[in-house]
Design a protein around this motif. Structure first.
Motif, PDB file in Angstrom:
ATOM      1  N   VAL A  47       0.840  -1.201   0.000  1.00 13.23           N
ATOM      2  CA  VAL A  47       0.000   0.000   0.000  1.00 13.23           C
ATOM      3  C   VAL A  47       0.876   1.254   0.000  1.00 13.23           C
ATOM      4  N   GLU A  75      -0.600 -11.375   6.675  1.00  8.77           N
ATOM      5  CA  GLU A  75      -1.157 -11.745   7.975  1.00  8.77           C
ATOM      6  C   GLU A  75      -0.075 -11.873   9.062  1.00  8.77           C
ATOM      7  N   GLY A 107      -7.259  -5.113   6.230  1.00  8.07           N
ATOM      8  CA  GLY A 107      -7.632  -5.529   7.573  1.00  8.07           C
ATOM      9  C   GLY A 107      -6.432  -5.836   8.457  1.00  8.07           C
ATOM     10  N   VAL A 108      -5.350  -6.283   7.865  1.00  6.49           N
ATOM     11  CA  VAL A 108      -4.158  -6.580   8.665  1.00  6.49           C
ATOM     12  C   VAL A 108      -3.620  -5.305   9.303  1.00  6.49           C
ATOM     13  N   VAL A 109      -3.418  -4.295   8.480  1.00  6.60           N
ATOM     14  CA  VAL A 109      -2.908  -3.018   8.995  1.00  6.60           C
ATOM     15  C   VAL A 109      -3.927  -2.398   9.961  1.00  6.60           C
ATOM     16  N   ASP A 138     -15.999  -4.273   6.283  1.00  7.53           N
ATOM     17  CA  ASP A 138     -16.026  -5.170   7.435  1.00  7.53           C
ATOM     18  C   ASP A 138     -15.069  -4.727   8.543  1.00  7.53           C
ATOM     19  N   GLU A 179      -8.621 -10.325  -4.494  1.00  6.69           N
ATOM     20  CA  GLU A 179      -8.874  -9.661  -3.208  1.00  6.69           C
ATOM     21  C   GLU A 179     -10.197  -8.902  -3.253  1.00  6.69           C
TER      22      GLU A 179
END
Ligand code: NAD
Ligand code: ZN
Length: 367
Positions: A47, A75, A107-109, A138, A179
């Motif tokens: 990113v 992850e 979502g990981v970050v 989400d 993704e």
């Protein structure tokens, strides 16, 4: 112009902004809500290469001093060692409680940064800038943050609500298609839980959602509203929030059975198969009509998502072993199997005490 959804209660209420080019506006939106704050921007390597410069320029233009903190993509970054480097970097930048931690990523970050923000100085202000569809619909909504341990995923964390969520729908244009589809499965989930008209809208408009533009914004806004509604009713998952696990009991078992190997199965794909199975299983138990699972499967397949166990490459263990993975799932309480089942599209409910023998027979027939 962006859509704005106001979620949460009273002094903890916050805005979710949804629209194109929000990264360019991040500085002014943050400065307006958190005057005088300095920022740490946490992001992953992928990113950072694509979108970090845009938000850095925007912060600078708004007079916000920002420090970028990069973590490896994937992850594995939801871990104690990476958390420690993030916490250290925030403290090294001399940020204080009213300064802001910005999560720029998937979502990981978001989970990692939210946890860091929740514990540094007993809770710093936090802004989510989700850059995957999954994170926009989400993980950036609802306040759950955390990391994984050797004992399982998401076992260590805190509830820490953001002060603002900026969902820039344009950043999804750089997302790998697989993704995007995985995040789309979670979007469909809200229709299947309790919004049948949203599911029907997705059936008619999914191509526009994938293409971008107004329909994408509408879908993300609907999904955020749906999640925020459930969370407002039950923030700490003592009841209704479990509905968000539709497709996840089967899905998590499949992720575990494939060794969390993302080349075989990513989370959203597991959820897609899990939702299809939950609908088939409900029909088998005479709770719902077969027409419903056929409709669900047809839609998921139309967008390119898997719906069957045989869609997973590399083969699966037998039904007994799959049932063991299901029984290990944390949503299983006191030996009884809890599933989210359905009476039809948009009529999901929490079914406690589903007999393991029924699940086993169903899995045997599905393999
Ligand atoms: P992710 O954060 O790993 O992102 C997926 C991949 O896309 C990564 O390689 C990332 O670098 C890349 N990426 C991100 N944005 C991009 C962009 N705009 N363009 C190109 N590439 C981009 O995964 P995810 O699917 O976003 O999130 C999964 C995580 O979310 C899991 O750890 C899961 O536990 C968590 N989660 C949390 C909640 C919650 O309520 N907190 C809910 C659901 C999922
Ligand atoms: Zn999920």
């Amino acid at each position: 112009t962006a859509r704005t959804i106001r979620v949460g209660l009273e002094e903890r209420a916050y805005d979710i902004l949804i629209g194109r080019n929000l990264l360019e506006r991040a500085g002014q939106e943050i400065a307006a809500r958190m005057p005088g704050a300095r920022a740490a921007i946490i992001t992953d390597a992928n990113v950072a290469a694509l979108h970090l410069a845009t938000i850095e320029e925007s912060l600078k233009a708004a007079g916000i001093q920002g420090t970028a903190i990069r973590v490896p993509a994937g992850e594995q970054s939801k871990s104690f060692p990476v958390l420690e480097t993030v916490v250290d970097a925030i403290l090294a930048a001399r940020l204080e409680r009213r300064d802001v931690v910005i999560a720029l990523g998937g979502g990981v970050v978001g989970d990692l940064s939210g946890f860091a923000a929740g514990i540094v100085r007993r809770g710093m202000d936090f802004v989510q800038v989700p850059t995957t569809l999954l994170a926009q619909v989400d993980s950036s909504v609802g306040g759950k943050t955390g990391i994984n341990t050797a004992h399982g995923k998401n076992l260590v964390g805190v509830f820490h609500q953001p002060k603002l969520v900026l969902a820039d729908t344009g950043v999804l244009d750089t997302l790998p298609p697989r993704e995007f589809r995985a995040g789309y499965a979670e979007t469909v989930k809200y229709g299947l839980i309790d919004r049948p008209e949203f599911f029907a809208w997705l059936e008619a408009n999914w191509q526009e959602v994938f293409a971008g533009g107004e329909a994408r914004e509408h879908a993300i806004a609907e999904a955020c509203r749906a999640k925020a509604d459930v969370v407002a009713r039950d923030e700490r998952e003592s009841g209704d929030r479990a509905l968000l696990n539709l497709g996840h009991t089967f899905g998590h078992a499949l992720e575990a059975a494939t060794g969390y190997d993302s080349s075989r199965l990513v989370h959203g794909e597991g959820v897609a198969i899990g939702m299809a199975l939950a609908h088939r299983f409900s029909a088998r138990l005479n709770l719902a009509s077969p027409d419903d699972y056929q409709r669900v499967e047809a839609h998921l397949r139309a967008v390119g998502l898997p719906t069957k166990l045989s869609d997973i490459p590399g083969g699966l263990p037998g039904a007994d072993r799959l049932l063991e993975y299901i029984a290990q799932d944390k949503k299983v309480s006191r030996g009884a199997l809890t599933f989210i089942l359905t009476r039809g599209i948009g009529q999901s409910f929490i079914a406690k005490d589903v007999p393991a023998s029924e699940v086993l027979a169903f899995l045997e027939d599905s393999l």
